[in-house]
Design an enzyme around this catalytic site. Structure first.
Site, short mmCIF file in Angstrom:
data_model
loop_
_atom_site.label_atom_id
_atom_site.label_comp_id
_atom_site.label_asym_id
_atom_site.label_seq_id
_atom_site.Cartn_x
_atom_site.Cartn_y
_atom_site.Cartn_z
N ASP A 19 0.80 -1.22 0.00
CA ASP A 19 0.00 0.00 0.00
C ASP A 19 0.84 1.27 0.00
O ASP A 19 0.39 2.32 0.42
CB ASP A 19 -0.94 0.00 1.21
CG ASP A 19 -0.17 0.01 2.52
OD1 ASP A 19 1.06 -0.18 2.48
OD2 ASP A 19 -0.78 0.20 3.58
N GLU A 20 2.09 1.16 -0.46
CA GLU A 20 2.94 2.34 -0.49
C GLU A 20 3.86 2.31 -1.70
O GLU A 20 4.32 1.25 -2.09
CB GLU A 20 3.81 2.39 0.78
CG GLU A 20 3.50 3.58 1.66
CD GLU A 20 4.45 3.65 2.84
OE1 GLU A 20 4.83 4.77 3.19
OE2 GLU A 20 4.80 2.60 3.40
#
Length: 306
Positions: A19-20
């Site tokens: 998620d990054e």
DNA sequence: TCTGGGGTCCTAGGACCC
DNA sequence: TCTGGGGTCCTAGGACCC
């Protein structure tokens, strides 16, 4: 997916985790407008398409962008303007610097270093003298300096591992061996999925008193075969499992990964390897179709009886 | 974080070779 | 036979990150 959206803004997207990601927007102004506007649009798109709140840090390098996004988390946006780096960093607590965790933070505070500004006042020689490589890296980080580039393509992993905390601590060698067999199948499957071969096998045990130990062995030839890797792992387990304390966690890790099953300098053909290759390719196909647990070594199944 | 799982990188000692 | 130093690999452990 989030990465799809990011890729529309720049071809250079480096996933950090699920998620990054880092996005290099250098030279993209012509196409998408000012960087701040792009970031705004990205945030909106992610919210609309996925209903997720994203945090975005914008800065001149990955280190500062990461600090900025962590700073405005959750659901914020922060731009560190060029020239403002030092002023932004100085008042932050040292643990905002990636690489300074609980231990390092406590150590630095013990020395009276509380803020990034405090850290930035220390000369390089002193930091290197006291903390070696880590100290040298702190010197740059305290100044917001980082030359780590945004990598487009994903590189091969350096290690592949599986571990599990047992539902109940166990001192049963058969049960432990069976669990190890299952974990080995999992990790070795991933090895083959990545078309990689492992040369070093590391077994990890955590006892019920939380003491954690590892034992490793490096092979002559890299391999991705379950049975070969398990034999090594099981041997390490027998060597390692000597305490009478129950085990709460067991794991296996593969390192020294290579893309070729033989050593570069050795030109020997791996005789008899073909039938094993065929077997594991068959297993991998079945699993791809019916799921991982559709086919397992008998060894890996004994743990269910326990 | 009374403690899950999958990773990365670093250190330090010993073995071994030259 | 003893001595010395450097380089590389292996091994065990630990800090840190998401």
């Amino acid at each position: 997916k989030v990465f799809e959206i990011l890729k529309r803004y720049s071809p250079l997207v480096e996933p950090m985790s699920l998620d990054e990601a880092f996005v290099d927007l250098t030279g993209c102004e012509r196409l998408h407008g000012p960087v701040l506007k792009s970031a705004e649009k990205i945030r909106n798109e992610i919210l609309e398409a996925l209903g997720l709140n994203a945090s975005i840090g914008i800065a001149s390098n990955k280190l500062l962008a990461k600090i900025a996004s962590a700073y405005c988390k959750p659901n914020g946006m922060l731009w560190i303007a060029p020239g403002m780096e030092q002023r932004f960093l100085a008042p932050l607590p040292i643990q905002r610097i990636p690489g300074i965790g609980p231990k390092g933070g406590a150590e630095l505070r013990r020395m009276g270093i509380k803020s990034v500004g405090d850290l930035a006042r220390l000369p390089l020689e002193l930091l290197e003298e006291a903390y070696g490589k880590w100290g040298v890296s702190l010197y740059s980080k305290a100044r917001g300096i980082s030359d780590s580039p945004v990598i487009g393509e994903v590189e091969d992993p350096r290690s592949i591992s599986r571990e599990t905390t047992l539902e109940m601590d166990s001192a049963d060698p058969l049960f432990l061996e069976s669990t190890l067999s299952y974990l080995t199948e999992k990790a070795a499957g991933q090895l083959r999925e990545n078309k990689l071969f492992a040369r070093t096998v590391t077994l990890k045990l955590r006892y019920s008193d939380f003491k954690t130990v590892t034992r490793s062995k490096t092979l002559e030839m890299p391999t991705a075969e379950d049975h070969t890797l398990f034999k090594i792992g099981a041997g390490l387990l027998r060597k390692l499992f000597t305490r009478r304390v129950r085990v709460r966690l067991i794991g296996i890790a593969f390192t020294s990964l290579t893309a070729t099953p033989y050593r570069q300098e050795g030109l020997f053909d791996s005789k008899g390897g073909q039938c094993w290759d065929d077997l594991y390719q068959g297993i991998d196909r079945i699993r791809h179709k019916y799921g991982f647990r559709s086919i397992l070594r008998a060894r890996s199944n004994q743990r269910d009886a326990n």
